[in-house]
Design an enzyme around this catalytic site. Structure first.
Site, PDB file in Angstrom:
ATOM      1  N   HIS A   1     -11.878  -6.635-139.752  1.00 43.90           N
ATOM      2  CA  HIS A   1     -11.273  -7.720-140.522  1.00 43.90           C
ATOM      3  C   HIS A   1     -12.210  -8.222-141.613  1.00 43.90           C
ATOM      4  O   HIS A   1     -11.850  -8.295-142.780  1.00 43.90           O
ATOM      5  CB  HIS A   1     -10.871  -8.875-139.604  1.00 43.90           C
ATOM      6  CG  HIS A   1      -9.538  -8.701-138.956  1.00 43.90           C
ATOM      7  ND1 HIS A   1      -8.359  -8.732-139.660  1.00 43.90           N
ATOM      8  CD2 HIS A   1      -9.190  -8.486-137.660  1.00 43.90           C
ATOM      9  CE1 HIS A   1      -7.340  -8.548-138.831  1.00 43.90           C
ATOM     10  NE2 HIS A   1      -7.815  -8.397-137.625  1.00 43.90           N
TER      11      HIS A   1
ATOM     12  N   GLN B   1     -11.129  -5.380-134.464  1.00 44.62           N
ATOM     13  CA  GLN B   1     -11.369  -6.749-134.920  1.00 44.62           C
ATOM     14  C   GLN B   1     -12.512  -6.816-135.909  1.00 44.62           C
ATOM     15  O   GLN B   1     -12.476  -7.576-136.875  1.00 44.62           O
ATOM     16  CB  GLN B   1     -11.647  -7.671-133.733  1.00 44.62           C
ATOM     17  CG  GLN B   1     -10.452  -7.877-132.831  1.00 44.62           C
ATOM     18  CD  GLN B   1      -9.232  -8.351-133.602  1.00 44.62           C
ATOM     19  OE1 GLN B   1      -9.230  -9.416-134.186  1.00 44.62           O
ATOM     20  NE2 GLN B   1      -8.183  -7.542-133.599  1.00 44.62           N
TER      21      GLN B   1
ATOM     22  N   HIS C   1       5.784 -59.971-128.820  1.00 45.12           N
ATOM     23  CA  HIS C   1       6.238 -58.900-127.931  1.00 45.12           C
ATOM     24  C   HIS C   1       6.869 -59.504-126.672  1.00 45.12           C
ATOM     25  O   HIS C   1       7.956 -59.099-126.251  1.00 45.12           O
ATOM     26  CB  HIS C   1       5.061 -58.004-127.514  1.00 45.12           C
ATOM     27  CG  HIS C   1       4.662 -56.981-128.534  1.00 45.12           C
ATOM     28  ND1 HIS C   1       4.090 -57.316-129.734  1.00 45.12           N
ATOM     29  CD2 HIS C   1       4.737 -55.621-128.509  1.00 45.12           C
ATOM     30  CE1 HIS C   1       3.832 -56.218-130.412  1.00 45.12           C
ATOM     31  NE2 HIS C   1       4.228 -55.169-129.690  1.00 45.12           N
TER      32      HIS C   1
ATOM     33  N   ASP D   1      -1.228  -7.505-132.433  1.00 45.06           N
ATOM     34  CA  ASP D   1      -1.310  -7.849-133.855  1.00 45.06           C
ATOM     35  C   ASP D   1      -0.021  -7.527-134.597  1.00 45.06           C
ATOM     36  O   ASP D   1       0.263  -8.154-135.622  1.00 45.06           O
ATOM     37  CB  ASP D   1      -2.460  -7.085-134.506  1.00 45.06           C
ATOM     38  CG  ASP D   1      -3.791  -7.802-134.368  1.00 45.06           C
ATOM     39  OD1 ASP D   1      -3.790  -8.998-134.026  1.00 45.06           O
ATOM     40  OD2 ASP D   1      -4.828  -7.150-134.588  1.00 45.06           O
TER      41      ASP D   1
ATOM     42  N   GLU E   1     -10.263 -15.698-128.814  1.00 46.28           N
ATOM     43  CA  GLU E   1      -8.944 -15.581-129.422  1.00 46.28           C
ATOM     44  C   GLU E   1      -8.147 -14.470-128.728  1.00 46.28           C
ATOM     45  O   GLU E   1      -7.024 -14.682-128.290  1.00 46.28           O
ATOM     46  CB  GLU E   1      -9.106 -15.263-130.907  1.00 46.28           C
ATOM     47  CG  GLU E   1      -7.789 -15.037-131.643  1.00 46.28           C
ATOM     48  CD  GLU E   1      -7.991 -14.541-133.056  1.00 46.28           C
ATOM     49  OE1 GLU E   1      -7.018 -14.601-133.842  1.00 46.28           O
ATOM     50  OE2 GLU E   1      -9.099 -14.074-133.403  1.00 46.28           O
ATOM     51  N   HIS E   2      -8.720 -13.276-128.644  1.00 49.59           N
ATOM     52  CA  HIS E   2      -8.096 -12.128-127.975  1.00 49.59           C
ATOM     53  C   HIS E   2      -8.968 -11.713-126.796  1.00 49.59           C
ATOM     54  O   HIS E   2     -10.188 -11.567-126.952  1.00 49.59           O
ATOM     55  CB  HIS E   2      -7.980 -10.930-128.917  1.00 49.59           C
ATOM     56  CG  HIS E   2      -7.296 -11.215-130.207  1.00 49.59           C
ATOM     57  ND1 HIS E   2      -7.980 -11.359-131.397  1.00 49.59           N
ATOM     58  CD2 HIS E   2      -5.989 -11.370-130.501  1.00 49.59           C
ATOM     59  CE1 HIS E   2      -7.125 -11.582-132.383  1.00 49.59           C
ATOM     60  NE2 HIS E   2      -5.905 -11.612-131.862  1.00 49.59           N
TER      61      HIS E   2
END
Length: 437
Positions: A265, A262, A423, A364, A330-331
């Site tokens: 990235h 990770q 109404h 991934d 996230e992971h």
């Protein structure tokens, strides 16, 4: 020497330090905001001419007209055919797993009849046209093509428009091949906020879509934020992140490389390890220092770990789960003896990878679920990209004469309490009485 923060839950300022490490301000700077606002307005006003100009300026892509931005389907198929057989088979195998997983997510229409003659239901329909943004700045991402496009295809989206930047006019053949495998209808070599603007507002060349999905840099994220409401978006994604909980019994090299996966990235990516064994944290740090020089993106990894990485010592795995829920990653890798038991204590995570033999990297590329996941603690309320993101529902209501009477009684009372006379009268007409009487 590798710099990475060391934390312990026994430190009196642990919560403060953890918050500083994990709370991500995804708000754009004033410079990004003003630039994006200008680009969106220009493309909305000037269409293709603005699109071409921004593509020439920002991507150094020497196009003279907007029709040169589109890639013919034949070129994508030719790229697929030209791949080495092993690469072609890998793309197709990954696509099949992703497609098969998302088949289980198909939402169903339904109807139910009540005894009084009321029929209620929900009708599910796919979106008509979706735009998929595939990043292409620091790396090529054929996996992003598969992970965004295939759930849309399973949902039954009528047309998928893909945009991807092509710096210098070049795009990776693997990305073109992935577009062919996934079934992209039209592909345009344009990126950045200008691509988002074209998808949101439409130009004579690029058709407007109903929803935009896919990750991108700060300019793409800000553009998506600004066009939301005019079109749908999946999410405003922050940098990628991984949290690993380990009991200290997994090969330290494995965990070091999972953290690298990770961190490579970009410099804002976040890689965290939680373990109740301080000696194991030392082992992992030593492994990272030994393995880092072998990495092609070693400087990015080093900077990412220095800025947003951490090795966190906890009292036990129960406390590890509590910290993980605070982070809402996230992971999340659970590299422990009984991962299912630990998983039961996790409430907030985009995706969980259970066991020592399940690195996040498999998710991934080819495990099956989409790798488009909530970041920056949004897993507290958001979900992975899925088929449901490419569908919309319509509520169905039918009333018999009897049902109109029984429901009308309720509606009239509530409408009168709100002071909404029309109404009340609308409901009362079906009851054959005047609510003012």
């Amino acid at each position: 020497m590798l710099e990475i923060e060391r934390l312990s839950t026994t430190q009196p300022d642990f919560e403060e330090r953890l918050g500083a490490l994990t709370d991500w301000d995804d708000g754009a700077t004033h410079g990004v905001e003003s630039t994006v606002a200008e680009i969106l307005e220009s493309v909305r006003r000037d269409g293709d001419s603005a699109l071409v100009e921004y593509t020439r300026q920002l991507d150094a892509h020497p196009v003279s007209s907007a029709d040169q931005l589109e890639v013919a389907p034949e070129r994508c198929r030719a790229a697929l055919d030209a791949l080495p057989a092993e690469d072609r088979e890998a793309l197709r195998a990954a696509a099949e797993r992703i497609r098969a997983y998302h088949e289980h997510q198909r939402p169903q229409s339904w109807e139910n009849d009540d005894a009084d003659g009321t029929r209620l239901g929900q009708r599910i329909r796919p979106l008509e046209r979706v735009g998929v943004y595939v990043p292409g700045g620091k790396a090529a991402y054929p996996s992003s093509v598969l992970m965004n496009v295939l759930p849309a295809r399973v949902a039954g989206v009528g047309e998928v428009i893909m945009v991807a930047p092509a710096p210098g006019g070049e795009i990776a053949p693997m990305v073109l091949a992935a577009a062919a495998v996934a079934g992209v209808d039209r592909l345009f070599l344009v990126g950045g906020a200008q691509a988002v603007a074209a998808l949101a507002f439409g130009t004579p060349t690029i058709p407007a879509v109903d929803k935009i999905v896919g990750p991108g840099n700060a300019y793409v994220a800000e553009a998506k934020r600004r066009v939301f409401g005019h079109v749908g978006i999946d999410m405003v994604a922050g940098p990628s992140e991984i949290l690993i909980i380990c009991d200290g019994q997994t090969d330290a090299d494995w965990i070091a490389m999972d953290l690298f996966s990770q961190a490579e990235h970009d410099e804002d990516a976040r890689a965290l390890l939680i373990c109740p064994e301080a000696r194991y944290l030392d082992e992992v740090q030593a492994a990272m220092e030994r393995l880092l020089p072998e990495m092609e993106r070693s400087e990015i990894i080093r900077e990412s770990l220095r800025r947003r990485g951490a090795l966190i010592c906890v009292r036990d795995l129960n406390e590890a789960a509590a910290v993980a829920n605070r982070i809402a990653p996230e992971h999340l890798e659970l590299s422990v003896v009984e991962p299912e038991r630990l998983a039961a204590a996790i409430d907030h995570a985009g995706a969980m990878f259970l066991g020592r033999h399940t690195p996040e990297a498999l998710g991934d590329y080819c495990a099956g679920p989409s790798h488009v996941l909530p970041t920056s603690r949004t897993a507290r309320f958001a979900s992975p990209l899925g088929v449901y993101d490419f569908c919309k529902s319509t509520s169905i209501v039918y009333c018999s004469e009897q049902a109109a009477g029984s429901l009308g009684e309720i509606a009239v009372r509530l409408a009168e309490a709100e002071g909404l006379t029309a109404h009340a009268r609308s409901a009362a007409y079906r009851m054959r009485r005047d609510p003012s009487a």
